[in-house]
Design a protein around this motif. Structure first.
Motif, PDB file in Angstrom:
ATOM      1  N   VAL A 197      -3.471   9.660 -17.784  1.00 35.38           N
ATOM      2  CA  VAL A 197      -3.757   9.613 -19.215  1.00 35.38           C
ATOM      3  C   VAL A 197      -2.872   8.583 -19.906  1.00 35.38           C
ATOM      4  O   VAL A 197      -3.336   7.766 -20.714  1.00 35.38           O
ATOM      5  N   SER A 198      -1.590   8.593 -19.588  1.00 33.71           N
ATOM      6  CA  SER A 198      -0.660   7.647 -20.192  1.00 33.71           C
ATOM      7  C   SER A 198      -1.067   6.209 -19.882  1.00 33.71           C
ATOM      8  O   SER A 198      -0.991   5.323 -20.743  1.00 33.71           O
ATOM      9  N   TYR A 199      -1.531   5.975 -18.671  1.00 36.15           N
ATOM     10  CA  TYR A 199      -1.936   4.627 -18.268  1.00 36.15           C
ATOM     11  C   TYR A 199      -3.225   4.209 -18.991  1.00 36.15           C
ATOM     12  O   TYR A 199      -3.310   3.117 -19.555  1.00 36.15           O
ATOM     13  N   ILE A 200      -4.226   5.068 -18.985  1.00 35.39           N
ATOM     14  CA  ILE A 200      -5.518   4.722 -19.566  1.00 35.39           C
ATOM     15  C   ILE A 200      -5.413   4.485 -21.064  1.00 35.39           C
ATOM     16  O   ILE A 200      -6.119   3.618 -21.619  1.00 35.39           O
ATOM     17  N   GLU A 201      -4.539   5.222 -21.733  1.00 39.46           N
ATOM     18  CA  GLU A 201      -4.410   5.076 -23.185  1.00 39.46           C
ATOM     19  C   GLU A 201      -4.001   3.663 -23.610  1.00 39.46           C
ATOM     20  O   GLU A 201      -4.243   3.257 -24.742  1.00 39.46           O
TER      21      GLU A 201
END
Length: 253
Positions: A246-250
């Motif tokens: 999630v942190s990466y995709i955001e």
């Protein structure tokens, strides 16, 4: 689940729709995976990121049509170059983020070298770019367990033709000529960002896979090694894996 005809096969799929205009997350399962084996992980990632998501079972998996057996040594190339582009176009996708696990990660890499539908970024969980002896040994052990233990019963919950699924996959990996399978030549053409997640105790691949991807890719590669974790971080360490993805995709929304 709905089905879609792709490359002459009926494939089961599921879509999680978010009305906001963001890249669609496309989940590509492992060599013995399926739509149902993702459980609720695609939905969780979609909800947390605000992206729409797609997941499907490749031919020979889940409730999709049977695969043509025996598989060829380049079956992942076939999936990446012929099947995945047609699937994305028929689903009318304009831009995607590919989330691939194991064989699905390898398929994502091959596709991203010459994408038909643009790829914003890659999330690769335990991908392979060449064959290691530990991989062959672990697949041999898994086949023995399948034939003699309870692995068949466990997989039968997720696959309509469990023998064809398991043996159709394991037998091509254990074929002598498969030892020369290698997709490192695709890596320099991949210019998009990638996150590679690897379990520290993965029996099916070592850190050498991760290092080869980081060294070979034409775009930036970030690495996340998860301790006390094997081949399936999203099942073995779900919360840590979810937060990392999630942190990466955001960053790309």
């Amino acid at each position: 689940m709905p089905f879609i005809d792709v490359a002459g096969k009926q494939l089961e799929y599921e879509r999680w729709v978010n009305p906001v205009s963001k890249p669609t997350l496309v989940f590509l399962h492992e060599g013995l995976g399926s739509l149902s084996m993702w459980r609720d992980f695609p939905e969780q990632v979609a909800r947390r990121t605000g992206c729409s998501a797609l997941a499907y079972s490749r031919a020979g998996y889940g409730n999709s049509d049977p695969a043509d057996l025996p598989r060829s040594v380049d079956f992942m190339h076939e999936e990446a170059i012929r099947v995945l582009p047609e699937f994305l176009q028929k689903m009318q996708e304009r831009e995607v983020i590919l989330v691939g696990h194991s064989d699905g990660g390898s398929i994502a890499l091959i596709y991203s070298a010459t994408p038909v539908v643009p790829v914003r970024a890659l999330v690769l969980e335990s991908p392979h770019v060449f064959v290691e002896e530990t991989t062959i040994q672990s697949i041999s052990a898994a086949k023995e367990q399948y034939l003699r233990g309870d692995l068949k019963r466990r997989f039968a919950k997720h696959h309509g033709r469990v023998d064809e699924t398991f043996l159709g996959w394991s037998d091509v990996w254990l074929r002598p000529e498969f030892a020369f399978w290698n997709i490192e030549t695709f890596l320099p053409e991949i210019k998009i960002p990638a996150l590679v997640i690897q379990g520290e105790e993965d029996r099916f691949g070592t850190i050498q896979q991760v290092e080869a991807i980081k060294k070979g890719c034409g775009g930036p590669v970030e690495i996340c090694i998860i301790p006390e974790c094997g081949h399936s971080p999203h099942r073995e360490k779900p919360q840590q894996t979810l937060e990392q993805i999630v942190s990466y995709i955001e960053r790309f929304n």
